[in-house]
Write a protein that holds these residues in place. Sequence first.
Motif, short mmCIF file in Angstrom:
data_model
loop_
_atom_site.label_atom_id
_atom_site.label_comp_id
_atom_site.label_asym_id
_atom_site.label_seq_id
_atom_site.Cartn_x
_atom_site.Cartn_y
_atom_site.Cartn_z
N ARG A 78 0.84 -1.20 0.00
CA ARG A 78 0.00 0.00 0.00
C ARG A 78 0.87 1.25 0.00
NH1 ARG A 78 -2.77 -4.74 0.36
NH2 ARG A 78 -5.02 -4.35 0.20
N ILE A 79 0.37 2.32 -0.60
CA ILE A 79 1.09 3.59 -0.63
C ILE A 79 0.13 4.73 -0.34
CG2 ILE A 79 2.82 2.74 -2.26
CD1 ILE A 79 1.38 4.23 -4.50
N ARG A 80 0.68 5.85 0.15
CA ARG A 80 -0.14 7.03 0.44
C ARG A 80 -0.19 7.99 -0.76
NH1 ARG A 80 -1.93 4.97 5.32
NH2 ARG A 80 -0.32 4.95 6.92
N ALA A 81 0.93 8.11 -1.46
CA ALA A 81 1.02 9.07 -2.56
C ALA A 81 1.75 8.43 -3.74
CB ALA A 81 1.75 10.33 -2.12
N LEU A 82 1.30 8.77 -4.94
CA LEU A 82 1.91 8.28 -6.18
C LEU A 82 2.29 9.47 -7.04
CD1 LEU A 82 2.60 6.12 -8.33
CD2 LEU A 82 0.18 6.23 -9.05
N ILE A 83 3.56 9.50 -7.45
CA ILE A 83 4.05 10.57 -8.34
C ILE A 83 4.51 9.92 -9.63
CG2 ILE A 83 5.74 12.42 -8.64
CD1 ILE A 83 5.94 12.51 -5.53
N LEU A 153 -4.45 5.08 -1.16
CA LEU A 153 -3.84 6.23 -1.85
C LEU A 153 -4.61 7.51 -1.56
CD1 LEU A 153 -1.58 6.88 -4.08
CD2 LEU A 153 -3.53 7.05 -5.63
N ASP A 154 -3.89 8.57 -1.21
CA ASP A 154 -4.50 9.88 -0.95
C ASP A 154 -4.22 10.89 -2.06
OD1 ASP A 154 -5.67 9.47 1.68
OD2 ASP A 154 -3.63 9.31 2.43
N VAL A 155 -3.03 10.82 -2.68
CA VAL A 155 -2.61 11.87 -3.61
C VAL A 155 -2.00 11.25 -4.87
CG1 VAL A 155 -1.20 13.94 -3.94
CG2 VAL A 155 -2.06 13.38 -1.66
N LEU A 156 -2.39 11.79 -6.02
CA LEU A 156 -1.76 11.47 -7.31
C LEU A 156 -1.13 12.73 -7.86
CD1 LEU A 156 -1.23 9.80 -9.93
CD2 LEU A 156 -3.48 10.62 -10.72
N VAL A 157 0.14 12.63 -8.27
CA VAL A 157 0.83 13.73 -8.93
C VAL A 157 1.23 13.30 -10.33
CG1 VAL A 157 2.82 15.29 -8.89
CG2 VAL A 157 1.76 14.58 -6.75
N LEU A 158 0.88 14.10 -11.31
CA LEU A 158 1.36 13.91 -12.68
C LEU A 158 2.40 14.99 -12.93
CD1 LEU A 158 -2.08 13.32 -14.47
CD2 LEU A 158 -0.43 11.60 -13.75
N GLN A 185 -6.68 13.36 -4.01
CA GLN A 185 -6.24 14.69 -4.45
C GLN A 185 -5.38 14.51 -5.69
OE1 GLN A 185 -3.62 16.78 -1.76
NE2 GLN A 185 -4.17 18.78 -2.57
N ASN A 186 -5.57 15.41 -6.67
CA ASN A 186 -4.83 15.33 -7.94
C ASN A 186 -4.03 16.60 -8.14
OD1 ASN A 186 -6.21 12.82 -9.26
ND2 ASN A 186 -7.92 14.12 -8.62
N LEU A 187 -2.73 16.44 -8.42
CA LEU A 187 -1.85 17.58 -8.68
C LEU A 187 -1.16 17.35 -10.01
CD1 LEU A 187 -0.18 17.74 -5.13
CD2 LEU A 187 -2.26 18.92 -5.89
N LEU A 188 -1.46 18.18 -10.99
CA LEU A 188 -0.86 18.06 -12.32
C LEU A 188 0.06 19.24 -12.56
CD1 LEU A 188 -2.56 17.06 -15.65
CD2 LEU A 188 -1.15 19.13 -15.56
N PHE A 189 1.31 18.95 -12.88
CA PHE A 189 2.30 19.99 -13.18
C PHE A 189 2.85 19.75 -14.58
CE2 PHE A 189 1.93 20.15 -8.68
CZ PHE A 189 2.24 21.45 -8.31
N SER A 190 2.95 20.82 -15.34
CA SER A 190 3.38 20.69 -16.73
C SER A 190 4.08 21.97 -17.16
CB SER A 190 2.17 20.41 -17.63
OG SER A 190 2.56 20.15 -18.96
N ALA A 191 5.13 21.82 -17.97
CA ALA A 191 5.81 23.01 -18.47
C ALA A 191 4.92 23.77 -19.43
CB ALA A 191 7.12 22.60 -19.14
N THR A 192 4.13 23.04 -20.21
CA THR A 192 3.18 23.65 -21.13
C THR A 192 1.83 22.97 -20.99
OG1 THR A 192 3.83 22.12 -22.91
CG2 THR A 192 4.99 24.23 -22.81
N ILE A 193 0.77 23.72 -21.17
CA ILE A 193 -0.58 23.16 -21.12
C ILE A 193 -1.10 23.05 -22.54
CG2 ILE A 193 -2.90 23.36 -20.17
CD1 ILE A 193 -0.80 22.92 -18.06
N SER A 194 -0.74 21.96 -23.20
CA SER A 194 -1.15 21.72 -24.57
C SER A 194 -2.59 21.21 -24.60
CB SER A 194 -0.23 20.69 -25.22
OG SER A 194 -0.34 19.44 -24.54
N ASP A 195 -3.16 21.04 -25.80
CA ASP A 195 -4.51 20.51 -25.91
C ASP A 195 -4.58 19.10 -25.33
OD1 ASP A 195 -5.41 22.81 -27.11
OD2 ASP A 195 -5.20 22.06 -29.16
N ASP A 196 -3.51 18.31 -25.53
CA ASP A 196 -3.49 16.95 -24.98
C ASP A 196 -3.49 16.98 -23.46
OD1 ASP A 196 -3.51 15.79 -27.47
OD2 ASP A 196 -1.33 15.58 -27.60
N VAL A 197 -2.72 17.90 -22.88
CA VAL A 197 -2.69 18.01 -21.42
C VAL A 197 -4.05 18.47 -20.90
CG1 VAL A 197 -1.67 19.25 -19.47
CG2 VAL A 197 -0.21 18.44 -21.33
#
Length: 398
Positions: A78-83, A153-158, A185-197
């Motif tokens: 089991r895990i609490r957070a996945l990055i 799982l509590d947090v997902l980071v992309l 909880q969902n945290l998405l970080f990206s250098a650019t926010i393209s249409d795919d993102v």
Amino acid sequence: MSFAQLGLSDPLLQAITKLGYNEPTEIQKQAIPVALSGRNIIAAAQTGTGKTASFVLPILEMINTKYKVTERKLRGKRIRALILTPTRELAVQVEESIAQYGEFLSVSSMAMYGGVDDAPHKQRLIWGVDIVVATPGRLLDMIHQRALHFDELDVLVLDEADRMLDMGFIEDINKIIERLPHDRQNLLFSATISDDVKGLAQRTISNATEIAIAPKRATSNQIDQWLITVDKTNKSALLSHLIKEQPWEQALIFIETKQGAAKLVSQLAKRDIQAESLHGDRTQAVREKILADFKAGHIKYLVATGIAARGLDIGDLDRVVNYDLPDKVDDYIHRIGRTGRAGAAGEAVSFVSKDNFRNLCAIESRLGHVIKRKEFVEFPVKKTVPVSILNFVPKNKR
């Protein structure tokens, strides 16, 4: 604003102080309070802005406050957070950041990626781990082998979401998300926010706070960008000349192919310049050793394909060289972003041949200015590179 004002606890503040960080970056100021509140985030921030701490610190705070020490022991698998990260190198780097920020906490973490024996990963999961940083492919392997479950799982980071999509991980990401609990909880970080993102975010994240750290310039003002027009046949000789005559103490040199990287290292060796190459065919252990030696200054010149373009925190890197000009403008931005990080000065040098002209025009259009050119009399150009479209004046108006 100080880190204490962001709502972080004393153990985290102690680690931050030990690392020498005095005040949060802009992305940290905006993202950390939102993440600490438990809300979802979609954040656009370029590399070198400190975004790793923007999700690592809140995750550590959450685990430290939500679970008492007596309850900290996880059930096996089991895990609490996945990055999720696009590359093995970035997974290792993020996990190192977790260890540094969490030095004074009883929080466990591990990096999980392909190219290495999966037995140690399985054993760590059997013991239980708070935070897993993984590449999508290896994580799916572990899922299929029933090596981990997500019911706690509590947090997902992309992390570097745009890069993961560029590398073709969308199907893997979708399969992973299907297995995660809806209440997370969902945290998405990206250098650019393209249409795919945007599409990924719409399918994955609801009611998100959007954060955009968009500097007025596409690249840092601290990076001195210049180019040299050169015939293809003279590129290795020009590079050797610059290394010896400038002189360059250290450089990260980007090249398009692994075959080209091996060839260039050999050409430099013939001129008494020792360099190493970094590309996808090298084993993970070798890649980690090379990167560690480069960061420590034991390797002066590293010839790398695109795998090193994103996510690598090399520290005080003075110089990046585009031996081959990339086809995509974003790749140029991310490559030169390896230098001039966190306000430090840096230098980005590009070799431009006549057949690179269209790429050069696209890059300069994105930057909003012409990249200054330098000439070296020792390397006259036979195939002239035209004047940039940004600086072009029609004959009837001259």
